[in-house]
Write a protein that holds these residues in place. Structure first.
Motif, mmCIF file in Angstrom:
data_model
loop_
_atom_site.group_PDB
_atom_site.id
_atom_site.type_symbol
_atom_site.label_atom_id
_atom_site.label_comp_id
_atom_site.label_asym_id
_atom_site.label_seq_id
_atom_site.Cartn_x
_atom_site.Cartn_y
_atom_site.Cartn_z
ATOM 1 N N ARG A 72 0.758 -1.257 0.000
ATOM 2 C CA ARG A 72 0.000 0.000 0.000
ATOM 3 C C ARG A 72 0.788 1.306 0.000
ATOM 4 N NH1 ARG A 72 -4.807 0.483 2.971
ATOM 5 N NH2 ARG A 72 -5.162 2.208 1.550
ATOM 6 N N LEU A 73 2.033 1.283 0.469
ATOM 7 C CA LEU A 73 2.726 2.554 0.665
ATOM 8 C C LEU A 73 2.962 3.284 -0.653
ATOM 9 C CD1 LEU A 73 5.206 1.173 3.340
ATOM 10 C CD2 LEU A 73 3.285 2.730 3.757
ATOM 11 N N VAL A 74 3.365 2.548 -1.674
ATOM 12 C CA VAL A 74 3.655 3.206 -2.959
ATOM 13 C C VAL A 74 2.395 3.764 -3.609
ATOM 14 C CG1 VAL A 74 5.834 2.057 -3.477
ATOM 15 C CG2 VAL A 74 3.693 0.897 -4.049
ATOM 16 N N GLY A 75 1.298 3.047 -3.485
ATOM 17 C CA GLY A 75 0.050 3.521 -4.087
ATOM 18 C C GLY A 75 -0.454 4.775 -3.398
ATOM 19 N N LEU A 76 -0.404 4.772 -2.076
ATOM 20 C CA LEU A 76 -0.847 5.956 -1.347
ATOM 21 C C LEU A 76 0.021 7.160 -1.690
ATOM 22 C CD1 LEU A 76 -1.678 4.501 2.183
ATOM 23 C CD2 LEU A 76 -3.250 5.761 0.700
ATOM 24 N N ARG A 77 1.322 6.911 -1.776
ATOM 25 C CA ARG A 77 2.216 8.018 -2.100
ATOM 26 C C ARG A 77 1.915 8.585 -3.483
ATOM 27 N NH1 ARG A 77 5.442 10.371 -4.439
ATOM 28 N NH2 ARG A 77 6.894 11.848 -3.534
ATOM 29 N N ALA A 78 1.709 7.700 -4.445
ATOM 30 C CA ALA A 78 1.410 8.152 -5.810
ATOM 31 C C ALA A 78 0.128 8.978 -5.827
ATOM 32 C CB ALA A 78 1.286 6.943 -6.736
ATOM 33 N N ASP A 79 -0.881 8.518 -5.095
ATOM 34 C CA ASP A 79 -2.152 9.246 -5.071
ATOM 35 C C ASP A 79 -2.020 10.600 -4.371
ATOM 36 O OD1 ASP A 79 -3.617 7.319 -6.441
ATOM 37 O OD2 ASP A 79 -4.171 6.242 -4.626
ATOM 38 N N LEU A 80 -1.278 10.624 -3.282
ATOM 39 C CA LEU A 80 -1.214 11.860 -2.491
ATOM 40 C C LEU A 80 -0.247 12.900 -3.054
ATOM 41 C CD1 LEU A 80 -2.878 10.146 -0.419
ATOM 42 C CD2 LEU A 80 -1.802 11.582 1.315
ATOM 43 N N ASP A 81 0.557 12.482 -4.015
ATOM 44 C CA ASP A 81 1.528 13.399 -4.622
ATOM 45 C C ASP A 81 0.901 14.749 -4.968
ATOM 46 O OD1 ASP A 81 3.419 14.661 -6.179
ATOM 47 O OD2 ASP A 81 3.777 12.978 -7.526
ATOM 48 N N VAL A 82 -0.219 14.693 -5.653
ATOM 49 C CA VAL A 82 -0.797 15.937 -6.170
ATOM 50 C C VAL A 82 -1.430 16.794 -5.067
ATOM 51 C CG1 VAL A 82 -3.122 15.111 -6.728
ATOM 52 C CG2 VAL A 82 -2.027 16.831 -8.207
ATOM 53 N N TYR A 83 -1.615 16.235 -3.875
ATOM 54 C CA TYR A 83 -2.155 17.025 -2.764
ATOM 55 C C TYR A 83 -1.260 18.243 -2.481
ATOM 56 C CZ TYR A 83 -5.414 13.211 -1.346
ATOM 57 O OH TYR A 83 -6.402 12.251 -1.292
ATOM 58 N N ALA A 84 0.018 18.129 -2.864
ATOM 59 C CA ALA A 84 0.959 19.226 -2.589
ATOM 60 C C ALA A 84 0.749 20.424 -3.508
ATOM 61 C CB ALA A 84 2.401 18.728 -2.712
ATOM 62 N N THR A 85 0.089 20.195 -4.628
ATOM 63 C CA THR A 85 -0.048 21.322 -5.559
ATOM 64 C C THR A 85 -1.493 21.661 -5.916
ATOM 65 O OG1 THR A 85 0.391 19.815 -7.427
ATOM 66 C CG2 THR A 85 2.252 21.109 -6.576
ATOM 67 N N PHE A 86 -2.456 20.774 -5.609
ATOM 68 C CA PHE A 86 -3.834 21.188 -5.945
ATOM 69 C C PHE A 86 -4.515 21.793 -4.722
ATOM 70 C CE2 PHE A 86 -6.259 16.749 -5.924
ATOM 71 C CZ PHE A 86 -6.061 16.613 -4.575
ATOM 72 N N GLU A 87 -5.665 22.383 -4.947
ATOM 73 C CA GLU A 87 -6.352 23.154 -3.904
ATOM 74 C C GLU A 87 -5.400 24.184 -3.294
ATOM 75 O OE1 GLU A 87 -9.605 22.789 -2.503
ATOM 76 O OE2 GLU A 87 -10.089 21.565 -4.234
ATOM 77 N N GLY A 88 -4.591 24.782 -4.120
ATOM 78 C CA GLY A 88 -3.612 25.762 -3.658
ATOM 79 C C GLY A 88 -2.241 25.139 -3.617
ATOM 80 N N ASP A 89 -1.347 25.634 -4.471
ATOM 81 C CA ASP A 89 0.037 25.156 -4.461
ATOM 82 C C ASP A 89 0.662 25.465 -3.100
ATOM 83 O OD1 ASP A 89 2.648 24.582 -6.263
ATOM 84 O OD2 ASP A 89 3.045 26.201 -4.844
ATOM 85 N N ASN A 90 1.360 24.477 -2.551
ATOM 86 C CA ASN A 90 1.875 24.651 -1.190
ATOM 87 C C ASN A 90 2.747 25.888 -1.014
ATOM 88 O OD1 ASN A 90 0.524 22.392 -0.376
ATOM 89 N ND2 ASN A 90 2.327 21.112 -0.079
ATOM 90 N N ASN A 91 3.619 26.141 -1.968
ATOM 91 C CA ASN A 91 4.490 27.308 -1.829
ATOM 92 C C ASN A 91 3.697 28.611 -1.918
ATOM 93 O OD1 ASN A 91 7.420 26.541 -1.579
ATOM 94 N ND2 ASN A 91 6.833 25.242 -3.309
ATOM 95 N N VAL A 92 2.712 28.627 -2.799
ATOM 96 C CA VAL A 92 1.890 29.829 -2.943
ATOM 97 C C VAL A 92 1.078 30.066 -1.670
ATOM 98 C CG1 VAL A 92 0.027 30.899 -4.276
ATOM 99 C CG2 VAL A 92 1.819 29.599 -5.454
ATOM 100 N N LEU A 93 0.538 29.003 -1.098
ATOM 101 C CA LEU A 93 -0.228 29.142 0.139
ATOM 102 C C LEU A 93 0.649 29.681 1.272
ATOM 103 C CD1 LEU A 93 -2.409 25.874 0.173
ATOM 104 C CD2 LEU A 93 -3.153 28.205 -0.333
ATOM 105 N N LEU A 94 1.855 29.143 1.374
ATOM 106 C CA LEU A 94 2.731 29.619 2.455
ATOM 107 C C LEU A 94 3.083 31.090 2.257
ATOM 108 C CD1 LEU A 94 5.161 26.639 3.179
ATOM 109 C CD2 LEU A 94 3.159 27.376 4.480
ATOM 110 N N GLN A 95 3.204 31.492 1.020
ATOM 111 C CA GLN A 95 3.490 32.906 0.787
ATOM 112 C C GLN A 95 2.312 33.784 1.242
ATOM 113 O OE1 GLN A 95 5.759 34.188 -2.619
ATOM 114 N NE2 GLN A 95 4.204 35.725 -3.098
#
Lengths: 705, 705
Positions: free
Chosen positions: A436-459
């Protein structure tokens, strides 16, 4: 070090870890503190514990879970079918109005929703598209006629829909999207239009296949004036599944993960929709083309509209934290059973979680996951208060926005980092999809950039901190600044999300944190973490002071030359908020053993943050070189202390085998190890074991003498 | 800042970037240094440039490339077919003896092989299993009869085979595998046997489907003595594709990546093979069961056998570095074209690579990738010398082992980190499979734990450094230690891979590195980096000094309590080796402009390492607080200086569109941006553009006064 390898692992069938697992005393030392599992489990489940437990019964059902290795089309079909189950069960309707069959329950809705991540992140996110974005846009940006017309069918999934905001050319900068909605008073219609390729809507769930309608964000133009981005309800497919006239699109095809969702692109060629299809809660156009809005400032109106959709970020924070907890449950359970290399014994191999490096890889991440779990529950409470109207002042809304903008980046990055470390900590077994670890990681990858890019949100967060700073100190002379009193009590400063300030005296504690004992002190940790954020912001604010007087280009360049520092200050602020939430959770823990273990874990989190930024503390004279070294030494001691509690601390998340679904965390590794050890024990006892060549040589060498 | 967005991007058809791209002068400042692209491209291609260029013609062929979205079975079939092409072309035979159709070319073989990663990592690794592990084991561990019997068919792929070393229960600790090979003098056979479940061979490429034979590693037992792990040639499948009697196995099924490879498990129930199927180069059994070996020490024999298989680590270092280069070519090309948010202008949005944070995310990783590229070429030269016999003293072999153990972890982790950062830097577009970043990341994930787990490898390096340290200083008094002279010249100390030492005087330079100018000084950087490794090792060595006198368990605990420090010291050592290689490369660069830009990039790499470990330098008094702050400030300046050269620096890797195959790096983004900008320009010029509400309000406000 206590060997916990023989401990029973997570229960195999119950959906609640608290059912059959009592408090566990550490073998060998009855006086050592121990975690009370049922209590801790309940605490981690948080404010909506019962909702979560019910959701976990659902996610424990095989038909709701991901099957590895499906083709993209099969996966999409499966998830769409699961979505119908969610709709039929009303699992996803809690946030909708009671008169339409919902429950007006905002917090519970998110709690139930984010639990879906353990079944299949595609299910979570596709559900989020349908009911959290598309449906929520109709609910929050539309008005009663829209609700009555479309919400029942959206809730039942009779109308699957896309949330058409992002364009190829504009993701983070939504205000600059190119799609236009131009009012034509002659026909009383808007024309939705895509003027160039970069204005194609992209990455939209439900757009490639299932969507029959979309909420389309476009520049509202009437009477020659552009009133900015508004949302429009636009049918996109007919009953035959084909695009309606003027609508076109493409399938995004395969993605890095979340392939159960049919993401795609859409474009519009002067598609006509009735004037009343404008979702007009915050802005309306009359039949004669007159624009009116309850919010005068176009900027504020835009952010108010976007603010109604904050729940996506709330749920990503929760789902990412759950994925981290799941990953650590798998890796720590396996690490407590897996053996490799002999070290302290000739015959017995070491349990890998007894290696310092292995502990260093997993336990600090566990501490962060705890901090996030507690911070998320408070975040959800804030969200619930604002969206239910129980407490939605401007301050409340600003707190909510800040929490969303700072916690979502930290937890989604943490999930990727933790899933990867857990995967590597499980070696080749971690790379097998079955675990399961690889599948979860692949799915969650995009969480870092959708619904607000992480770097943009922190700014965004950094800008708020700068504003807070300038409000507080703009007109303050140095004396006032020095008198600014540290707010130690649990007053608004600690519950709010804005910039914290320390008294000048507290800021000098570099000279006071002289012993390891002080590093354990809650207030010393609070000061160290608070001071860093405040000082970083003050430093940048000082450097940016001249920006107001500069021409636009130079001001932008000046700001840009501090962008990295600002984003790091925002990160530090978010970590402080997480630390505060963890600390409040520890303070409300009644059981003494649990409280002791949680305090160590909180210290590990807090001092881990100090260790990561040790150079800053040294450069700014907050810690002496000697004290700085003791931070690392003390962390090593904390980790060794926490090691015997590691299994309890992950079991307390309460996942069962139905949620873990990772063979390596099922106890199978312990069985295999025991079988091998038993084989060698019997072989030794039998007297028929082959002798090692080395031993033969040693005997010969002795004889030769 | 110079806008490079209008620059032509990587060539679209040539397989060699040097063909149609001359030296590029930076617009606006003719005196600014510029990279000479053809020269730099050649330098990056390294010692086996022509081999690499030929391999890139092959990897540019669509039929050799990965197709996204294939099912596991389709992908496996495709890769097996591609393997036949490699065999038919002799692409993978360079390392084999000339008399069997090879070229006895060790370095060139790896260079050609690692280029395959840009076509499909599954192709690379499946080829590696067949010719780099299975075939190489027959070549290096077997003797002439084995070569004659099997190598021709292994080379031609008539015998696909598995490399059956790893077991479910033992990966890193190969010496402890459970499979036995017991000699039976009555039948003159070995019995290969799997005594328990944990001794099943696992994660073996070619085991699930294609393999008809395997090199099986097992404990060689004869006459009641276990002579340790040896390799045996074992047929596993008959012509019908079914397992032979006594052989069994399972398919590993879906993995996190590399799904073009049929990994699986194997087990053996007293499978009989002829005595002569022992690959007997380093150990032989006579018909009467007598064991003989040219290497007396069982430990040394074991490591010698494993050492012959080091090429896997060599090629992973190269492949991981190429994947990083590819990712950065994609992300930097896109980042130089993509625009988001206006900042310095009302109308023109900023190119995202002009944001400081974006530069901070990508350029230091580019610097590391350069360092790795140069270090890898030297690594390959060392490998070639040892394996060709041109220079294979014990020191040479030890250098090779150390390079393998330290560079492979650094570069494989760097690849994962870089692929992820590149993916996030490309936003949603980065998550699309079509843009390659997610697929490469998924495939390369396991590079961090196979062919030696990264953490275990670094611990091996740390042990060597401790040994070097104790050899040098065991009997040295303090005076001798102080006289130990820093070896500044390009003598063996810098070309070897062992622990470096600095003169006492040099170790005090904390007080000498007083200006930013000195941070730029090559020797100051060398001293800062060298000193850290040496001091870390000396510190731990001091703490471990008492271990010899302790009982085994306590000694192990003491060692374990410093494991994390040791692994970090090994990492620092590897980074120093990379920095040294980068520095040598800069020194051999003739073109002045290229040399200047490379020097900045090398400084960014070196000072980036100092910045990451700034707390260490402060605690140990090597840098003052003020100087430490100037490290970060100088890095910011370096990054701003390198920004205009970013596109050149990635173009110099020489990948064409056939290798990149990422639409976002094809220039399409620039086209879309230009189309949108042109649309708005015409609209503004036409006088029919809608007015912004804000502007209308401003006008009204003025009128109202």
């Amino acid at each position: 070090m206590v060997d916990t390898a023989q401990r029973p692992t997570t229960p195999t069938t119950s959906t609640d870890a608290s059912v059959d697992t009592g408090p566990i005393k550490i073998a060998g030392d009855p006086s050592a503190p121990a975690v009370d599992l049922p209590t801790l489990n309940r605490q981690l489940l948080g404010t909506w514990a019962d909702v979560r437990l019910a959701a976990r019964e659902l996610t424990a059902r095989p038909e709701m879970q991901r099957i590895e290795g499906l083709s993209m089309d099969e996966h999409r079909s499966r998830v769409f079918g699961q979505l119908k189950v969610l709709a039929d069960l009303g699992h996803v309707h809690r946030a909708y109005p009671k008169h339409l069959g919902g429950q007006d329950d905002q917090g519970g809705n998110i709690a139930a929703f984010e639990e879906l991540v353990t079944a299949d992140p595609s299910l979570q996110i596709k559900g989020g598209v349908q009911w959290g974005l598309f449906g929520a846009a109709v609910l929050h940006l539309g008005t009663k006629p829209h609700h009555d017309a479309w919400l029942p069918d959206i809730m039942s999934l009779k109308i699957p829909g896309a949330f058409a905001m992002t364009e190829i050319g504009h993701g983070s900068d939504v205000a600059s999207i190119g799609t236009t909605a131009t009012f034509d008073s002659e026909t009383d219609e808007f024309a939705i239009h895509t003027p160039f390729r970069a204005a194609w809507k992209d990455y939209l769930g439900n757009a490639a296949k299932d969507g029959v309608a979309a909420v389309v964000f476009a520049q509202l133009i009437t009477r020659g004036v552009n009133h900015g981005v508004h949302a429009f309800y636009v049918p996109i497919r007919g009953e035959d599944g084909a695009f309606l006239p003027g609508v076109g699109g493409e399938d995004d095809g395969l993605k890095g993960g979340l392939n159960g969702i049919d993401n795609g692109r859409l474009h519009f060629t002067n598609v006509r929709i009735p004037r009343t299809s404008l979702l007009n809660r915050y802005g309306n156009v009359d039949a004669d083309g007159t624009y009116t809005s309850s919010i005068d400032s176009p900027g504020r109106r835009f952010f108010t509209m976007l603010g109604t959709l904050v729940q996506g970020r709330v749920s990503l924070d929760g789902a990412a934290t759950q994925a981290s907890a799941l990953a650590l449950t798998i890796a720590i359970t396996y690490g407590g059973q897996r053996r490799q290399f002999t070290a302290g014994s000739e015959t017995d191999e070491e349990v890998v979680l007894d290696y310092q490096r292995h502990q260093r890889r997993l336990l600090p991440r566990l501490a962060t996951t705890y901090a996030q779990t507690f911070a998320h529950d408070e975040f959800l409470v804030t969200f619930d208060k604002v969206f239910s109207g129980k407490a939605d002042t401007d301050d409340d809304r600003q707190d909510l926005e800040t929490l969303a903008a700072v916690l979502k980046p930290l937890s989604t990055w943490h999930a990727l980092d933790t899933l990867q470390e857990a995967r590597e900590a499980c070696g080749g077994a971690g790379f097998m999809a079955a675990n399961r670890l690889v599948g979860l990681r692949a799915d969650l990858d995009v969480y870092a950039t959708f619904e607000g890019d992480n770097n943009v949100l922190l700014q965004l967060v950094a800008k708020r901190l700068l504003t807070d700073y300038s409000k507080k100190f703009a007109s303050a002379d140095v004396g006032a600044l020095a008198r600014y009193v540290v707010q130690q009590a649990a007053d608004r400063a600690y519950h709010g999300t804005g910039l914290r300030t320390l008294a000048q005296a507290a800021r000098d504690f570099g000279s006071t944190a002289r012993s390891v004992g002080q590093l354990r002190d809650t207030n010393v940790q609070r000061q160290l973490l608070t001071d860093r954020v405040e000082t970083m912001i003050a430093d940048v604010a000082g450097k940016l002071r001249s920006a107001n007087k500069l021409p636009r280009k130079q001001a932008a360049d000046l700001f840009n030359s501090h962008q990295n520092e600002l984003i790091e200050a925002a990160r530090a602020h978010g970590q402080l908020l997480q630390w505060e939430a963890f600390t409040r959770a520890v303070e409300t823990t009644d059981d003494a053993g649990t409280r002791q273990v949680l305090t160590w874990l909180r210290d590990l989190f807090g001092l881990g943050l100090v260790e990561k930024n040790l150079a800053w503390y040294l450069i700014h004279g907050r810690l002496s070189a000697q004290r700085a070294q003791s931070v690392t030494a003390y962390i090593d001691r904390l980790i060794a202390r926490l090691r015997p509690h590691a299994q309890d601390l992950v079991d307390a998340f309460g996942y069962t085998q139905e949620h873990l679904r990772a063979p390596i965390a099922s106890g199978i590794e312990l069985e295999r190890q025991n079988e091998a050890r038993e084989y060698y024990r019997k072989l030794r006892d039998s007297g028929t074991a082959p002798v090692q060549e080395k031993a033969v040589k040693a005997v010969k060498a002795v004889k030769a003498k």
